[in-house]
Design an enzyme around this catalytic site. Sequence first.
Site, PDB file in Angstrom:
ATOM      1  N   THR A  89       0.846  -1.196   0.000  1.00  0.00           N
ATOM      2  CA  THR A  89       0.000   0.000   0.000  1.00  0.00           C
ATOM      3  C   THR A  89       0.879   1.244   0.000  1.00  0.00           C
ATOM      4  O   THR A  89       1.772   1.375   0.841  1.00  0.00           O
ATOM      5  CB  THR A  89      -0.928   0.048   1.240  1.00  0.00           C
ATOM      6  OG1 THR A  89      -0.138  -0.116   2.425  1.00  0.00           O
ATOM      7  CG2 THR A  89      -2.007  -1.007   1.174  1.00  0.00           C
ATOM      8  N   GLU A 123      -3.740   4.668   3.032  1.00  0.00           N
ATOM      9  CA  GLU A 123      -2.952   3.584   2.431  1.00  0.00           C
ATOM     10  C   GLU A 123      -3.651   3.099   1.179  1.00  0.00           C
ATOM     11  O   GLU A 123      -4.768   2.595   1.244  1.00  0.00           O
ATOM     12  CB  GLU A 123      -2.841   2.429   3.410  1.00  0.00           C
ATOM     13  CG  GLU A 123      -2.464   2.901   4.793  1.00  0.00           C
ATOM     14  CD  GLU A 123      -1.912   1.807   5.648  1.00  0.00           C
ATOM     15  OE1 GLU A 123      -1.851   0.665   5.175  1.00  0.00           O
ATOM     16  OE2 GLU A 123      -1.539   2.109   6.772  1.00  0.00           O
TER      17      GLU A 123
HETATM   18  C1  LIG Z   1      -8.425  -2.224   0.718  1.00  0.00           C
HETATM   19  C2  LIG Z   1      -7.827  -2.245   2.098  1.00  0.00           C
HETATM   20  C3  LIG Z   1      -8.601  -2.628   3.169  1.00  0.00           C
HETATM   21  C4  LIG Z   1      -8.080  -2.666   4.463  1.00  0.00           C
HETATM   22  N1  LIG Z   1      -8.871  -3.026   5.509  1.00  0.00           N
HETATM   23  C5  LIG Z   1      -8.359  -3.050   6.750  1.00  0.00           C
HETATM   24  C6  LIG Z   1      -9.191  -3.381   7.871  1.00  0.00           C
HETATM   25  O1  LIG Z   1     -10.407  -3.613   7.755  1.00  0.00           O
HETATM   26  N2  LIG Z   1      -8.610  -3.429   9.105  1.00  0.00           N
HETATM   27  C7  LIG Z   1      -7.272  -3.161   9.294  1.00  0.00           C
HETATM   28  O2  LIG Z   1      -6.819  -3.227  10.413  1.00  0.00           O
HETATM   29  N3  LIG Z   1      -6.480  -2.790   8.267  1.00  0.00           N
HETATM   30  C8  LIG Z   1      -6.987  -2.735   7.006  1.00  0.00           C
HETATM   31  N4  LIG Z   1      -6.199  -2.368   5.946  1.00  0.00           N
HETATM   32  C9  LIG Z   1      -4.872  -1.847   6.227  1.00  0.00           C
HETATM   33  C10 LIG Z   1      -3.794  -2.884   6.213  1.00  0.00           C
HETATM   34  O3  LIG Z   1      -3.759  -3.497   7.477  1.00  0.00           O
HETATM   35  C11 LIG Z   1      -2.536  -2.065   5.937  1.00  0.00           C
HETATM   36  O4  LIG Z   1      -2.535  -1.720   4.585  1.00  0.00           O
HETATM   37  C12 LIG Z   1      -1.307  -2.782   6.331  1.00  0.00           C
HETATM   38  O5  LIG Z   1      -1.212  -2.740   7.725  1.00  0.00           O
HETATM   39  C13 LIG Z   1      -0.054  -2.198   5.707  1.00  0.00           C
HETATM   40  O6  LIG Z   1       0.359  -1.066   6.382  1.00  0.00           O
HETATM   41  P1  LIG Z   1       1.716  -0.324   5.987  1.00  0.00           P
HETATM   42  O7  LIG Z   1       1.534   0.346   4.625  1.00  0.00           O
HETATM   43  O8  LIG Z   1       1.920   0.699   7.072  1.00  0.00           O
HETATM   44  O9  LIG Z   1       2.816  -1.321   5.919  1.00  0.00           O
HETATM   45  C14 LIG Z   1      -6.712  -2.318   4.660  1.00  0.00           C
HETATM   46  C15 LIG Z   1      -5.915  -1.933   3.563  1.00  0.00           C
HETATM   47  C16 LIG Z   1      -6.463  -1.886   2.294  1.00  0.00           C
HETATM   48  C17 LIG Z   1      -5.587  -1.476   1.136  1.00  0.00           C
HETATM   49  N1  LIG Z   2       0.221  -2.204  -6.479  1.00  0.00           N
HETATM   50  C1  LIG Z   2       0.827  -1.411  -5.583  1.00  0.00           C
HETATM   51  N2  LIG Z   2       0.094  -0.563  -4.819  1.00  0.00           N
HETATM   52  C2  LIG Z   2       0.687   0.242  -3.926  1.00  0.00           C
HETATM   53  N3  LIG Z   2       2.025   0.287  -3.705  1.00  0.00           N
HETATM   54  C3  LIG Z   2       2.822  -0.519  -4.440  1.00  0.00           C
HETATM   55  C4  LIG Z   2       2.251  -1.405  -5.398  1.00  0.00           C
HETATM   56  N4  LIG Z   2       3.271  -2.117  -5.969  1.00  0.00           N
HETATM   57  C5  LIG Z   2       4.415  -1.679  -5.406  1.00  0.00           C
HETATM   58  N5  LIG Z   2       4.158  -0.709  -4.483  1.00  0.00           N
HETATM   59  C6  LIG Z   2       5.214  -0.060  -3.679  1.00  0.00           C
HETATM   60  O1  LIG Z   2       5.201  -0.666  -2.416  1.00  0.00           O
HETATM   61  C7  LIG Z   2       5.210   0.337  -1.384  1.00  0.00           C
HETATM   62  C8  LIG Z   2       4.414  -0.124  -0.176  1.00  0.00           C
HETATM   63  O2  LIG Z   2       4.918  -1.307   0.370  1.00  0.00           O
HETATM   64  P1  LIG Z   2       4.524  -1.683   1.840  1.00  0.00           P
HETATM   65  O3  LIG Z   2       5.113  -3.032   2.109  1.00  0.00           O
HETATM   66  O4  LIG Z   2       3.051  -1.510   2.052  1.00  0.00           O
HETATM   67  O5  LIG Z   2       5.364  -0.693   2.686  1.00  0.00           O
HETATM   68  P2  LIG Z   2       5.064   0.684   3.447  1.00  0.00           P
HETATM   69  O6  LIG Z   2       4.626   0.278   4.804  1.00  0.00           O
HETATM   70  O7  LIG Z   2       6.377   1.401   3.447  1.00  0.00           O
HETATM   71  O8  LIG Z   2       3.997   1.438   2.704  1.00  0.00           O
HETATM   72  C9  LIG Z   2       4.575   1.555  -2.020  1.00  0.00           C
HETATM   73  O9  LIG Z   2       4.998   2.751  -1.395  1.00  0.00           O
HETATM   74  C10 LIG Z   2       5.029   1.456  -3.469  1.00  0.00           C
HETATM   75  O10 LIG Z   2       6.273   2.099  -3.611  1.00  0.00           O
END
Ligand SMILES: Cc1cc2nc3c(=O)[nH]c(=O)nc-3n(C[C@H](O)[C@H](O)[C@H](O)COP(=O)(O)O)c2cc1C
Ligand SMILES: Nc1ncnc2c1ncn2[C@@H]1O[C@H](COP(=O)(O)OP(=O)(O)O)[C@@H](O)[C@H]1O
Length: 221
Positions: free
Chosen positions: A44, A118
């Site tokens: 994300t 995210e």
């Molecule tokens: C479409 C979508 C739905 C999500 N739904 C939830 C949810 O219902 N509950 C939750 O705790 N996190 C939810 N998340 C968040 C994920 O837990 C989160 O993207 C993950 O912790 C990665 O975090 P980071 O980018 O800080 O690594 C969702 C993320 C996405 C993209």
């Molecule tokens: N389909 C995708 N959607 C979103 N981010 C992506 C995708 N493919 C690659 N990425 C890369 O992955 C990163 C996110 O990885 P993630 O493991 O969620 O780490 P972070 O917690 O640092 O966001 C984004 O910032 C982007 O650079």
Amino acid sequence: MRPEGPRDDYAGPDSGPEAPFPIKLQGPVIKGFGRGSKELGIPTANIPPEGLSAYPDLSTGIYFGYTSLHHPPSPASTTTTTTPNATPASTSDSVTIYPSVLSIGYNPYYGNKTRSIEIHVLHSFERDFYGSSLNLLILGFIRPEYDYVSKESLIEDIMTDCKVAERSMKREKWELQAHQGWEEWLRDFGWARGMTGEDVREVERKVLGQDEKGSVEEGKL
Ligand SMILES: Cc1cc2nc3c(=O)[nH]c(=O)nc-3n(C[C@H](O)[C@H](O)[C@H](O)COP(=O)(O)O)c2cc1C
Ligand SMILES: Nc1ncnc2c1ncn2[C@@H]1O[C@H](COP(=O)(O)OP(=O)(O)O)[C@@H](O)[C@H]1O
């Protein structure tokens, strides 16, 4: 906790987005906690949450819409060996638009202390794009955020969110071309002009620093 039961196939009415949508947010792609790819297999892209102050009544939850990305010229490009000083492609050439799903909130499964945005872009990228500029046009709400009994059930629901978003945005009234001004706004990265890598790192430090205390429950890793 997530309620039992089947999910809807579509989000939002067939007639197209309704107020307060579309909601417009923008920012540089900054680092999150690195859980998306590593733990969930669903990366994300995070943008700073400041833009949400323009929408004080917006609920936390899972949304869908269009994301556009403007990739900065790569300083470490390994592909252009013959023209190392070639000028970067024009801004419009380097902007790409994709359907996306996103979460706005506190990730109850992980218990974050601050709100994050995210975005999972519905496209498979060959590499990360941290530091790229991102415009986000949110078109609709899918569901609230939930806590889950397991990581697997969180992943399953996110995969369903992706399908709901794809299906919903394929409807005629939700297509990019159906609305004047949407694509123009998505392609406008004037706000990012002059932003340096150091500016992005500073935003990143500020956002991540706010949630260092107790942001990740170790038992849930
Ligand atoms: C479409 C979508 C739905 C999500 N739904 C939830 C949810 O219902 N509950 C939750 O705790 N996190 C939810 N998340 C968040 C994920 O837990 C989160 O993207 C993950 O912790 C990665 O975090 P980071 O980018 O800080 O690594 C969702 C993320 C996405 C993209
Ligand atoms: N389909 C995708 N959607 C979103 N981010 C992506 C995708 N493919 C690659 N990425 C890369 O992955 C990163 C996110 O990885 P993630 O493991 O969620 O780490 P972070 O917690 O640092 O966001 C984004 O910032 C982007 O650079």
